[in-house]
Design an enzyme around this catalytic site. Structure first.
Site, mmCIF file in Angstrom:
data_model
loop_
_atom_site.group_PDB
_atom_site.id
_atom_site.type_symbol
_atom_site.label_atom_id
_atom_site.label_comp_id
_atom_site.label_asym_id
_atom_site.label_seq_id
_atom_site.Cartn_x
_atom_site.Cartn_y
_atom_site.Cartn_z
ATOM 1 N N ASP A 355 31.710 29.197 -10.628
ATOM 2 C CA ASP A 355 32.010 29.165 -12.051
ATOM 3 C C ASP A 355 32.623 27.787 -12.348
ATOM 4 O OD1 ASP A 355 32.568 30.078 -14.679
ATOM 5 O OD2 ASP A 355 34.616 30.543 -14.087
ATOM 6 N N PHE A 506 30.744 22.500 -36.586
ATOM 7 C CA PHE A 506 29.949 22.117 -35.413
ATOM 8 C C PHE A 506 28.965 23.236 -35.074
ATOM 9 C CE2 PHE A 506 29.117 22.340 -30.891
ATOM 10 C CZ PHE A 506 28.822 21.036 -30.553
ATOM 11 N N GLY A 640 29.411 29.816 -18.539
ATOM 12 C CA GLY A 640 29.095 30.275 -19.900
ATOM 13 C C GLY A 640 29.320 29.191 -20.921
ATOM 14 N N ASP A 747 36.740 33.009 -11.208
ATOM 15 C CA ASP A 747 38.127 33.421 -11.463
ATOM 16 C C ASP A 747 38.251 34.410 -12.610
ATOM 17 O OD1 ASP A 747 39.590 31.333 -13.931
ATOM 18 O OD2 ASP A 747 37.470 31.510 -13.496
ATOM 19 N N ASP A 751 32.822 36.783 -13.934
ATOM 20 C CA ASP A 751 32.256 36.381 -12.631
ATOM 21 C C ASP A 751 32.154 37.540 -11.645
ATOM 22 O OD1 ASP A 751 32.248 33.640 -13.456
ATOM 23 O OD2 ASP A 751 34.398 33.567 -13.046
#
EC number: 7.6.2.1
Length: 1009
Positions: A355, A506, A640, A747, A751
């Site tokens: 990750d 954004f 992600g 973590d 995950d």
């Protein structure tokens, strides 16, 4: 809910987590939840508890026994022991077969019980977290004035951006939270599903006039495993337990069986085949006389030592020792082994999937660089920026500047440019300052006086917060903001008021955000914009430094933003606003028309500066990744987070080396697009791959084999915008396509699926909680500990397990060869050579300790293993335990067994009992010498084990007069015969070992010499 106060509102949800989404007791169905009226519920809902245990109270014993007897040789020994109840097949005392089997099973059951109890206590700790119930979650009401709140979702989806969430409008207007229970209202929600990005529901208040109906979407929800950034929220629980979105995105824990165990299982099947062949040969040499089928069974029992019963228990105890060594290693403090059955897997990892946020990075953004084209300011020169900002706001009049010498004019130009850049950064964002009581000042007072100590910044991106915190550090502070205005405080304490006229947020498509503000003091209207260099380079005025400096900063691993501005007259703005409003009202092609109007402003903008922000890496991530790369391990980063962020981190962490190209896989949605892009990628060589989750899904749907083949050739792969289930899918495909061992590191709760799917799952304990570390096989406190865990402990565990298994097999084959020679000499009689205690003592007190002491052996020191990770690469081919090494040990066993038995037969004088004495003593001494021959680094416990075993044998001779003539063993004749036989069986092997190390030394011996 806030981090500090958690108010759970559902009477039927036991131990509710904050928000929710997941599966019911049976079929998943939509539900209607009445506020404060649990008696109106239409169905049962699952309890909100987590359970990581493999067994429960009733399935523990059957489950453990099943997992043991599904191994071929454990089942074989059970059948063997049971056969001793048949008189025609009995070869000796029952205990010779049942005691070893019982010992193996007791050790296994105790080990599994300890692990299950630990798992139960960990789950209990999480399930016992306290919540408060409002006496009767979907978000109903928040403590913020405008009702909005920010949500951190990195534990659920891996995204570091904070998400804006909104309350139900009619409940936000209620004076107190308790009023929620006084109104007659209910929530209708869709059935639980796996999608964490969508939600469909309605809120209905029946006692209103007229009744109120509000639609509910993802913006009104708070999932479990997420955290409210500040304030408090009152909600109604919709999903609990296994219906939670986070749980539905997590696969069930599986019982992991190591590759090494499967290889050993395969070797025991070969040994069993050899056992059957030897038994058939013995009966065939008797010409199948009499009840030959019973003779086959007797020979099967007689030669049963060919398949060693102690192999499994030796390996299991070895694993427990390896796990203890990992936990006690002071150089990787806090490391926990949760699956003590697979430590040797760590020694053969080919793919490491990690990750990003919280694992490689600390998820703490730090402002590093301000670049104005002609001048750049780093962390060591921020005081200059501070002085420029200070001077810009303390100049009361410009007359001083006009009388100043030429040098001061140049300085003033730089000063004004710095000031403009800082002001732009302080205005172009979506950050909101929030004030909280700190024990001295209450919230209202803090808000009124803009108390610095009470202020925290909320935003959808940690990048934006770091930029605003930086402008505060150089003197220009964002102190207030609502939907229509913004307040900045200058170094002198003056408050600057700006009216927000328009905001262009954004998006991943536009890669930029803009804001139009009016300065209340001057009336000036300014359009500020910041964005990625790829889009901003076409928007700003021509310059000759933007592209080069962006490249330089990106190579340093900084996330670069380009900041620009454009001054607008009142007429220009009014014209723009009219066109913008018109575009927003259009029904057809609305988004295209709106974008076109905004783009009409985005021309010839003045380039102000570049900003460089760094997502700080965890300690020693770069050297750790380099160690892994040199060890032959390919590292894939599955995150992600956004593509730009992931690419930046990959460069910064040196996951992608400086001389490697990066191929960014273009977004694809159809089969033909995927085909073209794969062909383009195929033409690249030694190139790292960056791909988004959506494109990956398309590729795997149509070209799974081709994509995996190409990806596996890459030195590094980065997958961004990955869903939790997608991470697990990638791990599964890697295992299936390559047949290599995988290790997943993470973590967060997002995950867990990946960690449980991998051959080795490693959880990093950090700020994000313990969800990943609790579900993992190994838990570490920092990513850098992974290097030592694999290079030292993984390597040692695998090599030691291989040596231990081969020695146990050698020990069993030696005595079986002697039995075969004995039977063939005495007319193929199915009579045991050694009776009762001799046969049990041989594999236990006489040889167990020296053989087991091999778990302490090591070929190189841990410092050397870390310095030369290439040593790890040798293990990836599986050479320590292969058919070749197995065959070598089989030949050694046959040679030694034959020498000992034929030597005893040749040298014995009168009685059969002398054969037993000579052969058994030679066998014990040979085994002890073979351990000494194999050891590479002596440990004091090894010496103790050798001497203790020899002492045990000598001492036990007093009690073995039934099998051994104690008067004979005291004679000189016995001593010289045993010495000769032992030397003939061992000396050639010592000579061969010396010659091999002299002329063909292994790689590790070159480093130790």
């Amino acid at each position: 809910m806030s981090q500090s106060k958690k108010k759970e509102l559902n009477p039927f949800a036991l131990r509710c987590c904050p928000w929710s989404g997941c599966c019911g007791m049976g079929d998943f169905r939509p539900r209607t939840v009445w506020l404060g009226h649990p008696e109106k519920r239409e169905q049962r809902y699952p309890r909100n508890v987590i359970n990581n245990q493999k067994y429960n109270f009733f399935t523990f014993l059957p489950g453990v026994l099943f997992n043991q007897f599904k191994y071929f040789f454990n089942l074989y020994f059970l059948l063997l022991a049971c056969s001793q109840f048949v008189n025609e097949l009995r070869l000796g005392a029952l205990y010779t077969y049942w005691v070893p089997l019982g010992f193996v099973l007791i050790i296994t059951i105790v080990r599994e019980a300890v692990e299950e109890i630990r798992c139960f206590l960990r789950d209990k700790e999480v399930n016992s977290q306290i919540y408060s119930k409002l006496s009767t979650r979907e978000e109903m009401q928040t403590s913020e004035r405008n009702g909005s709140c920010f949500l951190r979702t990195d534990q659920l989806d891996g995204e570091t951006d904070w998400k804006l969430r909104l309350p139900v409008a009619c409940t936000q207007r209620l004076p107190t939270a308790g009023d929620l229970l006084q109104i007659r209202s209910y929530v209708y929600a869709e059935e639980p599903n796996i999608d964490i990005h969508n939600f469909v529901g309605t809120f209905t208040r029946e006692d209103g006039d007229p009744p109120v109906n509000e639609s509910l979407s993802i913006e009104n929800t708070l999932w479990a495993s997420t955290v409210i950034a500040s304030g408090t929220v009152v909600g109604v629980v919709i999903y609990t337990g296994k219906e939670l979105r986070s749980v539905m995105n997590t696969s069930n824990p599986r019982h992991k069986i190591g590759l090494f165990d499967l290889e050993v299982n395969c070797l025991t099947k070969i040994l069993f085949g050899a056992l059957v062949v030897v038994s058939l040969v013995m009966v065939a040499l008797q010409h199948f006389a009499g009840r030959w089928y019973l003779q086959i069974f007797r020979f099967l029992l007689l030669f049963s030592n060919i398949v060693p019963i102690s192999l499994r228990v030796n390996l299991d105890m070895g694993k427990m020792v390896f796990s203890w060594m990992i936990k006690k290693d002071s150089k990787i403090p806090g490391t926990v082994v949760r699956a003590s059955t697979i430590p040797e897997q760590l020694g053969r990892i080919s793919y490491l999937l990690t990750d990003k946020t919280g694992t490689l990075t600390m998820n703490e953004m730090v402002f590093r660089r301000l670049h104005l084209g002609t001048v750049a300011y780093g962390m060591d020169s921020m005081d200059e920026v501070q002085s420029h900002v200070f001077s810009a706001y303390t100049q009361v009049t410009n007359t001083y500047a006009s009388r100043a010498p030429a040098t001061t004019k140049v300085r003033k130009t730089i000063s004004s440019r710095v000031h403009e850049a800082v002001k732009a950064i302080a205005l172009v964002h979506n950050v909101t300052p929030v004030y909280e009581a700190n024990g001295v000042t209450d919230q209202a007072e803090a808000e009124q006086h803009y108390e610095d100590t009470c202020r925290v910044y909320q935003a959808s991106s940690p990048d934006e917060v770091s930029l605003v915190q930086w402008t505060e550090s150089v003197g220009l502070t964002l102190v207030g903001r609502d939907q229509s205005s913004m307040q900045l405080r200058t170094p002198s304490g003056q408050i600057l008021n700006f009216t927000i006229l328009q905001i262009f947020p954004f998006t991943y498509e536009s890669k930029r955000m803009g804001i139009i503000v009016r300065d209340e003091s001057t009336g000036e209207i300014t359009f500020y914009m910041k964005g990625a260099d790829v889009v901003m380079s076409g928007i700003v005025q021509y310059n000759d430094w933007l592209e080069e400096e962006c490249g330089n900063m990106a190579r340093e691993g900084l996330r670069v933003l380009v900041v620009a501005k454009k001054s607008l007259t009142e007429d220009q703005y009014q014209d723009f606003e009219a066109r913008y409003v018109q575009a927003k009202l259009s029904v057809h092609d609305r988004s295209l028309k709106v974008a076109t109007v905004i783009e009409s402003l985005e021309m010839e903008m003045e380039l102000l500066c570049l900003t460089g922000v760094e997502d700080q890496l965890q300690a020693d991530v770069r050297p750790t990744l380099e160690i892994l790369r040199n060890a032959g391990i390919k590292v894939w980063m599955l995150t992600g987070d956004k593509l730009e962020t992931a690419t930046c981190t990959a460069k910064n962490a040196h996951l992608v080396t400086r001389n490697q190209d990066i191929h960014v896989f273009r977004p694809v949605t159809t089969r033909s697009e995927a085909h073209l892009e794969l062909n383009a990628f195929r033409r690249k060589h030694d190139c790292a791959l960056v791909i988004s989750g959506d494109s990956l899904e398309v590729c795997l749907k149509f070209y799974e084999y081709e994509f995996m083949e190409l990806a596996c050739q890459c030195p590094a792969v980065v997958c961004c915008r990955c869903a939790p289930t997608q991470k697990a899918q990638i791990v599964r495909l890697l295992k299936e396509r390559t047949g290599k061992l995988t290790c997943a590191v993470g973590d967060g709760g997002n995950d867990v699926s990946m960690i449980q799917e991998a051959d080795c799952g490693v959880g990093v304990e950090g700020k994000e909680g313990k969800q990943a570390s609790l579900a993992a096989d190994f838990s570490v406190t920092q990513f850098k500990h992974l290097g030592r865990l694999l290079m030292v402990h993984g390597r040692n565990s695998y090599k030691r397990s291989a040596a231990l298994s081969q020695f146990v097999i050698h020990r069993s084959l030696c005595i079986s060869t002697m039995q075969a020679v004995f039977s063939s000499v005495f007319y193929f009689a199915s009579v045991p050579l050694y009776q009762g205690f001799l046969i049990i003592g041989y594999s236990t007190i006489y040889t167990m300790f020296p053989v087991f002491s091999l778990v302490l052996d090591k070929d190189v020191k841990s410092e050397v293993a870390m310095l030369y990770p290439e040593l790890y690469k040798d293990l990836l081919k599986g050479r320590p335990l292969s058919f070749k090494t197995f065959l070598i040990w089989v030949l050694i066993s046959i040679y030694q067994g034959s020498i000992i038995m034929y030597g005893a037969l040749l040298l014995f004088e009168s009685e059969f009992v002398h054969i037993v004495a000579i052969s058994f003593t030679s066998l014990i001494l040979t085994e002890l010498l073979m351990v000494a021959l194999t050891v590479q680094t002596w440990h004091w416990l090894m010496v103790v084990a050798e001497l203790l075993s020899l002492a045990c044998y000598v001492a036990s001779l007093v009690f073995l007069h039934e099998f051994i003539d104690i008067y004979f063993i005291a004679t000189l004749s016995f001593v010289w015969k045993v010495t000769v036989i032992t030397l003939v069986s061992c000396l050639p092997l010592y000579v061969l070992k010396y010659l091999r190390r002299r002329f063909s030394p292994p790689s590790y011996s070159k480093l130790t010499s």
